[in-house]
Design an enzyme around this catalytic site. Structure first.
Site, short mmCIF file in Angstrom:
data_model
loop_
_atom_site.label_atom_id
_atom_site.label_comp_id
_atom_site.label_asym_id
_atom_site.label_seq_id
_atom_site.Cartn_x
_atom_site.Cartn_y
_atom_site.Cartn_z
N GLU A 122 43.54 -0.37 82.92
CA GLU A 122 43.36 0.80 81.61
C GLU A 122 43.37 1.01 81.09
OE1 GLU A 122 40.28 3.28 82.53
OE2 GLU A 122 41.30 3.37 80.43
N ILE A 167 57.59 0.68 78.44
CA ILE A 167 56.41 1.27 78.72
C ILE A 167 57.52 1.37 80.21
CG2 ILE A 167 54.30 0.91 79.62
CD1 ILE A 167 53.85 -0.45 77.03
N ASP A 209 44.94 -6.91 67.54
CA ASP A 209 45.44 -6.28 68.70
C ASP A 209 43.81 -5.78 68.70
OD1 ASP A 209 47.26 -5.36 70.72
OD2 ASP A 209 46.94 -3.80 69.32
N LYS A 216 41.26 -5.56 72.16
CA LYS A 216 40.71 -4.38 72.72
C LYS A 216 38.84 -4.72 72.76
CE LYS A 216 44.61 -2.49 71.72
NZ LYS A 216 45.28 -0.87 70.96
N LYS A 227 47.25 -7.38 77.98
CA LYS A 227 46.04 -7.67 77.56
C LYS A 227 45.80 -9.01 77.17
CE LYS A 227 46.77 -5.12 73.34
NZ LYS A 227 47.34 -4.54 73.99
N THR A 241 54.61 -6.18 80.92
CA THR A 241 55.23 -7.76 79.86
C THR A 241 53.77 -7.61 78.97
OG1 THR A 241 54.40 -8.87 81.03
CG2 THR A 241 56.57 -8.04 82.04
#
Ligand code: ADP
Ligand code: ASP
Ligand code: MG
Length: 815
Positions: free
Chosen positions: A607, A476, A679, A683, A580, A556
């Site tokens: 975001e 990323i 995961d 979220k 996250k 990271t």
């Protein structure tokens, strides 16, 4: 007739002197009848001042004199024809001998008066004017060296003498009349008192000399030739984006220079103003550029302010006491006394309670001012009507200046917002009575940041620079850098935003560059960097660099950077992250980070925590902010699970689909890491919190997709064996769904403040029925979107879209 004044840098080297002569020749040829005023060669006044002090302290001054000699001699050698050199060497040598005698005297006496210092320093201007006039003799038929110690008369305030305007103007006029046919070179800066003792007009005073001469002769213009394109919006050494102002009024120029814009000496404006002579500031090294005209009216402009200037070193004195301060007569007595003692008060403010007066002085004057106050108000101090004056050091003044300010509301709001957002503490505020300036006192360490931030705020039509510190250079991070590089000119042209990556760290190395790390070679630069990665050091360097519009980007998936977020916000730095962990840990931490960011007026954008680049977090935030209420959120937020159920149709077994997903690279090395749903859970948790529910991770109900045996299998191979064995279980689920014309979907749901993630059957009426590939989907049912929910759908994973999401957050920082 025009007066052309050239500053130290303009006569600082052989090349530069050539440039000066070109300008003089041009002016002469154009019939402008130039009169030239020169400063000492660059650095010479400083050198002489230092030698004088050294001599008075018994230190060696001979080396310094040699340096002065060789600088002037080398110009003679290169710019004067050999046969003409000797008389110039002789004359220079006479000056240097006189100078040596003077320094020797100071050395012997170990005493340096202001008077002796002025005399010593005056040789700088004498030498440079001698030199340049001799060079000019080669090109002009008649040239004269005009010694202003014979022409400009002052009082005996050595170091910064006051000019006797009438007497000086008369001598100048007579001298010029007597030398009408000649090209005249005047010494700047130096003058003499009534007894003929040499005085100086204050540092930077050659500009003033030019104005005095211009005024005496009624010149059509006074041109100040220097090394920048005119008066700029801020000091270009600190604010890289400063730009040249075409027109300023005398008052504006005065205020800007009074508050530190070194390009012109403030008293210069007075004689020019009185005779309405325009002053033009121009660049010796860019003579085609028109520069800045200083004239009577400030010119038409759309700029809210003209410029921002600063005095880097200032000390502040506080005088407090209910018994005195605020009473009529007190401040009069205080400031009259300070004026009498020649203490220059830069700025005054009085608290609204009127129990204290704060004023700023030059640091060298602070102790003396305190002593003088203690002396003057001895009785009041004894009677406790006044408390002991306090000195505060290491402060700076920043001032915004412009005549337009008067008519434009909101100027101070803009100023304080820019300062506040960047965490700059304002110690005191003063608005000039003219309303042409607002000045603030701030810590010296904050000055550069403050100047840049305020400049960005007021000249918003210029591009804003974001200073980015990025940790994490995996997929990323690397993709983000590439996207920023590719979009660089687009952003500049269309959004006026420039993104500079000023710090990069991965787990091995780190790299810094205030001017921005070149993004076509960051890998090699980082690899070759001598600095081992250390997150604590990285963060503290970022804070120390104290840059405006600063953003910390965490690319990271590690817990390490999270620990620094709070401190980063406290330093007024925004955070953008795809990580996250911070938002899905304990609720307490989630809350603390948001609150800290809000309290410090900075952004915390994440975001990409949910659905990668898809607009989900932002949409939820906008709904909430506009007063909508969430009734229900339904979502599929795992690309892998999405892929698996979207393909678990027809004849394929569940085992086959998982295997294929792994082969296509859609899963983690151990597919259970996806299928466990952790995961996805994170979220959903973040969304629930953003929707206003203070949930802990344990509160999320997560239905297992996999049977126990699969979950507990010791290895990935064992897992697949168990998965095959469970085919019947999954087939039964699929059949049941098919019978009901439905499909299987693993759906997260937020309703009534509860979150659960369950395997469901949905029919064709459900928006998730037709999902395909590995897409994410989310539907918001709200008070406003009640009949038909608001649905966002698209690819929710991948470096390209995630980096794009981080990029978008970055661009939105401070928007
Ligand atoms: P000179 O030797 O020509 O008199 P100075 O060094 O006195 O030149 O003044 C020019 C310098 O002033 C510039 O090189 C610039 O660095 C500095 N400066 C500070 N503030 C400003 C400003 N607002 N506009 C232009 N120059 C400025
Ligand atoms: N040479 C003097 C100084 O350095 C005067 C000037 O440059 O204007 O202050
Ligand atoms: Mg100057």
């Amino acid at each position: 007739m025009k007066v052309l004044k050239f500053g130290g840098t303009s006569v600082g080297s052989i090349e530069n002197i050539r440039a000066v002569l070109e300008i003089v020749k041009k002016s002469h040829a154009a019939g402008e009848r130039p009169i030239v005023v020169l400063s000492a060669m660059a650095g010479v006044t400083n050198l002489l001042t230092r030698l004088a002090t050294d001599a008075s302290e018994g230190k060696d001054f001979v080396e310094g004199l040699k340096d002065m000699e060789s600088r002037h001699f080398s110009v003679v050698k290169q710019l004067i024809a050999v046969k003409r050199q000797n008389p110039v060497f002789t004359k220079l040598k006479i000056y240097l001998n006189e100078l040596e005698d003077l320094l020797q005297g100071v050395f012997n006496l170990r005493e340096l008066s202001l008077q002796s210092k002025d005399l010593i320093v005056s040789y700088g201007e004498r030498c440079s004017v001698l030199l340049v006039s001799k060079i000019a003799e080669q090109y002009f038929p008649e040239v004269a060296f005009a010694d202003t110690t014979k022409l400009i008369q002052t009082d005996s305030h050595f170091g910064s003498a006051h000019v006797n305007q009438a007497a000086s103007e008369q001598s100048i006029r007579m001298y010029v009349a007597d030398n009408e046919s000649k090209l005249l070179f005047f010494t700047g800066f130096i003058a003499a008192n009534e007894q003929g003792r040499v005085t100086t007009l204050g540092r930077g005073g050659s500009d003033y000399t030019a104005a005095i001469i211009g005024s005496a002769l009624g010149a059509e213009a006074i041109e100040i030739w220097t090394d920048v394109d005119g008066m700029l919006t801020a000091d270009p050494r600190i604010v890289k984006k400063a730009f040249s102002l075409p027109v300023l009024s005398y008052t504006e120029a005065m205020e800007l220079s009074y508050f530190g814009a070194k390009v012109i000496y403030p008293p210069t404006m007075i004689p020019a103003f009185l005779k309405k002579i325009p002053i033009v500031i121009r660049n010796t090294f860019n003579p085609e550029f028109p520069g800045t005209v200083i004239q009577h009216d400030s010119g038409k402009t759309t700029l809210p302010i003209k410029g921002i200037s600063s005095i880097p070193a200032i000390s502040v004195l506080n005088v407090m006491g209910g018994g005195m301060v605020g009473r009529t007569g007190f401040s009069g007595r205080l400031f009259t006394m300070l004026a009498r003692e020649q203490i220059n008060v830069v700025l005054i403010t009085q608290s609204s309670s009127e129990h204290s007066i704060t004023f700023a002085v030059h640091p060298d004057d602070a102790k003396r001012a305190k002593a003088l106050i203690e002396n003057e108000f001895e009785l009041e101090l004894q009677a406790n009507k006044l408390s002991e004056p306090e000195i505060e050091e290491n402060l700076s003044v920043l001032a915004i200046v412009g005549e337009n300010m008067k008519q434009t509301p909101g100027m101070s709001g803009k100023l304080f917002h820019a300062l506040g957002r960047n965490g700059i503490n304002v110690r005191a505020i003063a608005q000039g009575s003219s309303e042409y300036n607002i000045s603030v006192i701030i810590g010296r360490d904050d000055l550069a940041k403050a100047l840049n931030a305020v400049h960005d705020a007021f000249f918003a039509n210029l591009n804003k620079t974001l200073h980015v510190f990025n940790v994490g250079t995996g997929n990323i991070g690397a993709t983000l850098f590439r996207q920023i590089r590719e979009q660089h000119s687009f952003l500049l042209d269309n959004n006026d935003i420039e993104i500079k990556i000023v710090g990069i760290s991965n787990s091995r190395k780190m790299l810094f560059d205030v001017d921005g790390i070149a993004l076509d070679s960051w890998q090699t630069q980082l690899h070759e960097s001598g600095e081992q990665a250390d997150l604590a050091v990285f963060v503290s360097r970022m804070k120390q660099m104290n840059l405006p519009n600063c953003v910390f980007v965490d690319n990271t998936a590690s817990e390490q950077p999270i620990r620094y977020y709070e401190g980063i916000f406290q330093s007024n730095i925004s955070v953008v992250t795809c990580n996250k962990i911070a938002n899905s840990g304990p609720y307490e931490q989630y809350r603390l980070l948001r609150d800290t960011a809000r309290r410090h007026g900075v952004d915390f954008f994440y975001e990409t925590n949910v659905g990668a680049g898809l607009p989900i977090v932002g949409v939820l935030r906008d709904l909430m902010m506009s007063g909508d209420r969430i009734v229900c959120i339904e979502a599929i937020l795992s690309g892998t699970i999405s892929y698996i159920f979207n393909n678990f149709t027809g004849d394929s077994s569940f085992y086959d689909v998982v295997k294929r997903a792994q082969e296509l690279g859609y899963t983690e090395p151990d597919p259970r890491d996806d299928l466990r749903g952790t995961d996805f859970m994170r979220k959903m948790l973040i969304l629930a919190r953003d929707a206003g529910y203070p949930l802990e991770p344990e509160a999320v109900q997560l239905d297992a997709i996999l049977p126990e045996a699969c979950i507990n299998a010791a290895s990935v191979d064992d897992f697949y064996r168990e998965l095959k064995a469970a085919d019947a279980h999954f087939d039964a689920l699929k059949k049941k769904a098919q019978q009901e014309n439905s499909v299987l979907r693993y759906i997260g749901k937020l309703e009534d403040g509860k979150v659960n993630i369950t395997l469901e059957m949905v029919d064709g009426s459900h928006p998730f029925f037709a999902l395909s590939g590995s897409d994410n989907i989310i539907s918001f049912t709200t008070e406003r979107y009640k009949e038909r929910p608001l649905v966002v759908k698209g690819p929710g994973a991948g470096a390209e879209v995630t980096a794009a999401g981080v990029f978008a957050d970055l661009v939105n920082v401070g928007a």
